[in-house]
Design an enzyme around this catalytic site. Structure first.
Site, PDB file in Angstrom:
ATOM      1  N   CYS A  34      47.656  34.981-115.014  1.00 21.81           N
ATOM      2  CA  CYS A  34      46.940  36.257-115.031  1.00 21.81           C
ATOM      3  C   CYS A  34      46.016  36.266-116.251  1.00 21.81           C
ATOM      4  O   CYS A  34      46.451  36.540-117.368  1.00 21.81           O
ATOM      5  CB  CYS A  34      47.926  37.425-115.079  1.00 21.81           C
ATOM      6  SG  CYS A  34      47.130  39.035-115.278  1.00 21.81           S
ATOM      7  N   CYS A  37      45.741  39.534-118.225  1.00 22.07           N
ATOM      8  CA  CYS A  37      46.964  39.733-119.016  1.00 22.07           C
ATOM      9  C   CYS A  37      46.864  38.986-120.343  1.00 22.07           C
ATOM     10  O   CYS A  37      47.145  39.531-121.409  1.00 22.07           O
ATOM     11  CB  CYS A  37      48.193  39.224-118.266  1.00 22.07           C
ATOM     12  SG  CYS A  37      48.525  40.006-116.687  1.00 22.07           S
TER      13      CYS A  37
END
Length: 112
Positions: A34, A37
Site C-alpha cells: 500500500c 500507507c
C-alpha cells in the site's frame, strides 16, 4: 518495536497500548504494497514528534494482524483510527498530506 516517536503494534500488544497512557492514540492500519500507507509514515512521525505528550502515534501492519483488521472493520487502506481512553473516537481515511491529517484531527475530539 518502538522508534523515537512511532510505535509498531501487533495483536499481542495492541490492547495494552490502548490504555497505556492518558494521551489519545492515533493508529495507522496499513499493509505491504500500500503505497499511500507507506507515504503517510514520515508524516505520522513528524506529527508524533511535534505533539509529544499530547498524542501517541502507532502503526499496525495488517499482514501480521488480520484479526485487528476484522475487529476494527478496516475496509480501505490507509485507515487511521484515533483512540481516546481506549475507545475508537475518530476514523480517518483518504488522507494524503500532513495538513489534511492535522485538519481532520483538529475537527475531532483532539484539540491540537
Amino acid at each position: 518495536m518502538t522508534s523515537a516517536v512511532l510505535t509498531t503494534l501487533g495483536t499481542a500488544d495492541f490492547d495494552r497500548h490502548l490504555t497505556a497512557a492518558p494521551e489519545p492514540l492515533l493508529v495507522e492500519f496499513w499493509a505491504t504494497g500500500c503505497r499511500p500507507c507507506q507515504a503517510l509514515m514520515p508524516i505520522l512521525g513528524e506529527i508524533a514528534a511535534e505533539h509529544t505528550g499530547r498524542l501517541r502515534v502507532a502503526t499496525v501492519r495488517l499482514d501480521d494482524a488480520p484479526d485487528l483488521a476484522h475487529r476494527y472493520q478496516i475496509m480501505a487502506l490507509p485507515t487511521l483510527i484515533l483512540f481516546t481512553e481506549g475507545r475508537a473516537t475518530q476514523r480517518i481515511t483518504e488522507i494524503s498530506t500532513k495538513a489534511e491529517l492535522l485538519n481532520s484531527l483538529q475537527r475531532g475530539p483532539l484539540a491540537m
